[in-house]
Structure formats: structure tokens, C-alpha cells
Write an enzyme that holds these catalytic residues in place. Structure first.
Site: not given
Length: 411
Positions: A227, A261-264, A300, A332-333, A361
Site C-alpha cells: 500500500g 507486499e509492494p505493488g504500486r 482509475r 459511450c459514458e 492499476y
């Protein structure tokens, strides 16, 4: 990343296109390693951030394990070269077949998220005549001070169990011939930029670990989750040395291996999404820049109202006149935007833009809404570029459906 390389990649592989700097990933990993050097530690890369097999393989070659939240990610980790004894399997909704597969594969341990899950793991282990290594995810009820969608450490969140239940589950697991409690785990959220909640959580979980050791429950791993945030706009990043020292102080007296547990943090700032301008348009006083990327490529901004700074890599505009605009895609949003109210010069068809800090992400959350292909992915290392994943074709998107359609029509 060198703009010349980005231009070359865009010309050769077209846009939208994800590009990852492998050298930058290596540097981020080294920062983490240095923070915990001389201590028993294992860095388990969080695959959910970016599950590209080449990214996984690169990190595995540098000694990383893997933090997985599905059996698919477990299989990806193994395919990417991560040793099974360095793989952790977390997640609140593990099916029986997924638990069975994980136990048969012999990974390091499963992170348990509920009492019901613990009982299912025990039952499946019994049917396999094996012993399941487990850790329990404990919810410290600490506010991570992050976006509510990525906060995981409060009682109102779906993750983990409270301290009293955790203690009962550990005692139960110790008595079971089919369960082996080897670790304890917490993870309070993602994109964290404040150190205090992490250290406070570590102290709470360390106190629990001490009480479990007093009950002769032999914990070998203290999993502090991931995180750690990055700077998207003006966020103050956590000092990794202070982070490590705070964790080490919190667990003083525990002879355990620290799992991070690093990801970003490892891949986020190492990636960009390249996109070309299609048109400009004005609705009254509102200016829009329409590009070939969209929310299906980078979710995101629509999901979290996240900001990815936009950089102009190549433009035919020679003026410096700038004005505010929304950069939007073709989905189309109305929520389909990549940047809102940003100041950019006049842009023309073919101009090349880079949306920064898109290595985490981005591609992992890409989808095929409106039957739009997921983008290709490219890696750059030591000045050279290489294709990691081809752009998804229409034929690949529809192959399964066409096979079943033709089968039904032939009956």
C-alpha cells in the site's frame, strides 16, 4: 523515459499503448531492499498492480516473491518464474477449487480472511490428507487516510477479522491436525502517504503476535502488507527508511521474517499510457480533447477520480497559447475521461500524449467495454524496447463466443 523512445514505440506498436521502464522498476525494488537490509525479509510483489508476465519475471529475477489474490494470479506468478515457496494467496472470496489448487501447488501460505474460510481450508486439507500453512489477516481497525474505495483496515471494510476472533482462530488452528499457522498479516489500504497508521497497525498486530507466541503458536512470518503510495500530483511519499525503522521497532522481540507486499510503489511511476489526439471540439465554452485511449484502457480517473498528469510528447503546435480542457475518450459514458480541467495548448490529430504514473492499476484494470481492444504493452530496458503483450484483436475478443454460437447453430 526518453521521449525519443516513446515516439518510436508509438510509431511501431500504435496507440493506446502502455510502456514500462524496467530500469526504474529495478531502482524502486532496490529502495525497498535497502530499507530492510540485514533483517529477515521477503518482498512479495502484489500482482494486482500489474500482472504482465514479463514484469513478474523481471521482479522474480531480482528475488521477489508474489502476493496473489486469485488462483489465476498464483498461476501467473509461477509462470513468471516466482518460486512456489515465495507465493502468498490472499483474498476474501476463495472458492473450494481455488483453495484445493493452492494447497496442491504447495505455495508458502494462504492468508485467511474469515472463520468460514478457515473451516473450508481445514476441510479441504483433510480431504487431501495434507496440512495447510495459513496466516490470518487481522483487521486493526485503523483509518489508513486514503480513498475509501482502497481503504481495507477498518471494521466497515470487508477484509480480515478483528483481533478477538483472530486469537480464537489461531488457537483453533493450532489444535487442528490439518492446519499450520505460520504467519500473521495486516494490510490497511492502498496509496498510503501517511506513516502513522502503518506503524500504529504494526504495533497492534505485534502485540497480538506476542500473545500468540505465549500460547506456543509458532509464528514465522509477520506480513505487513503493502500500500505504500507514490506521487501522482503533489503527494508526500513515505520515507522508506523511517517506515522500515518504525516496523522494526514495533515488532521488537519477535523472531520473524518480515513480508512486504509492494505493488504500486514498484511499478506505478515506471509506466505511461501513450495516446494520440483524434480531434478537438467545443460545446459552448467547454473544450474537449478527444483521444484514442479511453476509460477501458485507464480506469482509475473514472473509478477514483484519480489524476494522471498528461505530458505532450509530440505536437505540431508551435504556439504557447494554452487553455483548460477535458481529455476524453470514445466510450459511450460521461464518466469516460482521462484528465479533467487541465491546461494544455491547442492540439491536433496525431499529437502524442503520455499519461504518467500509469504502471500500476492501468493495464491490469483494462477491459473491453464497447468492444474496444485492450492495449498492447511494451517494456524498455537499457535503451532498448521490446513488446510484452500484443494488442488484443477482435478475433481474440470474440473467439469463445463465436465457437459457441457456431456450435449452437449447427445443432
Amino acid at each position: 523515459m526518453q521521449e525519443s523512445l516513446l515516439k518510436t514505440c508509438a510509431r511501431e506498436f500504435h496507440t493506446p499503448l502502455y510502456v514500462y521502464d524496467f530500469d526504474a522498476i529495478s531502482i524502486q525494488l532496490e529502495k525497498f531492499k535497502n530499507a530492510f537490509k540485514a533483517r529477515k525479509s521477503l518482498i512479495c510483489y502484489a500482482l494486482k498492480a500489474n500482472p504482465n508476465l514479463s514484469v513478474i519475471n523481471h521482479l522474480a529475477s531480482l528475488g521477489c516473491g508474489a502476493d496473489c489474490v486469485s488462483i489465476g494470479e498464483v498461476r501467473r506468478a509461477i509462470a513468471g518464474g516466482v518460486p512456489k515457496y515465495k507465493i502468498i494467496y490472499s483474498g476474501v472470496g476463495k472458492r473450494d477449487d481455488e483453495i484445493e489448487s493452492a494447497l496442491k501447488l504447495g505455495i508458502l501460505f494462504l492468508n485467511v480472511e474469515s472463520e468460514a474460510e478457515l473451516l473450508r481450508i481445514e476441510s479441504i486439507a483433510q480431504s487431501l490428507e495434507s496440512r495447510a500453512r495459513i496466516s490470518i489477516r487481522v483487521n486493526p481497525n485503523i483509518d489508513a487516510k486514503t480513498h475509501p474505495y482502497i481503504s481495507t483496515g477498518l471494521h466497515e471494510n470487508k477484509f480480515g477479522v478483528d483481533i478477538e476472533l483472530a486469537k480464537r482462530l489461531y488457537i483453533y488452528a493450532k489444535k487442528s491436525p490439518f492446519l499450520e499457522p505460520v504467519g500473521i498479516h495486516f494490510h490497511i489500504g492502498s496509496q498510503l502517504t501517511t506513516l502513522e497508521p502503518l506503524i500504529q497497525s504494526a504495533k497492534i498486530i505485534a502485540d497480538l503476535a506476542h500473545s500468540l507466541l505465549a500460547l506456543k503458536i509458532d509464528l514465522k512470518f509477520f506480513d505487513i502488507g503493502g500500500g505504500i503510495g507514490i506521487c501522482y500530483t503533489d503527494e508526500q511519499e513515505i520515507d522508506l527508511y523511517e517506515y522500515a525503522q518504525g516496523i522494526l521497532e514495533a515488532i521488537k522481540g519477535l523472531d520473524v521474517t518480515i513480508i512486504c507486499e509492494p505493488g504500486r510503489f514498484l511499478v506505478g511511476s515506471a509506466g505511461v499510457l501513450l495516446s494520440k489526439v483524434l480531434y478537438e471540439k467545443h460545446n459552448g465554452s467547454k473544450r474537449f480533447v478527444i483521444v484514442d485511449a479511453a476509460m477501458n484502457d485507464l480506469m482509475r480517473p473514472a473509478l477514483y477520480n484519480a489524476v494522471h498528469n498528461v505530458r505532450i510528447i509530440e505536437s505540431c503546435n508551435t504556439t504557447t497559447l494554452e487553455s483548460r480542457a477535458d481529455i476524453v475518450g470514445a466510450i459511450c459514458e460521461s464518466s469516460d475521461f482521462l484528465a479533467k480541467d487541465v491546461v494544455v495548448p491547442a492540439l491536433a490529430s496525431g499529437d502524442l500524449l503520455a499519461f504518467e504514473n500509469a504502471g500500476a492499476y492501468g493495464a491490469s484494470m483494462a477491459h473491453t467495454y464497447n468492444t474496444r481492444s485492450r492495449p498492447a504493452e511494451v517494456g524498455i530496458q537499457k535503451g532498448k524496447y521490446f513488446l510484452l503483450k500484443e494488442r488484443e484483436s477482435f478475433e481474440e475478443m470474440t473467439a469463445n463466443e463465436l465457437r459457441l454460437l457456431h456450435k449452437r447453430l449447427e445443432q
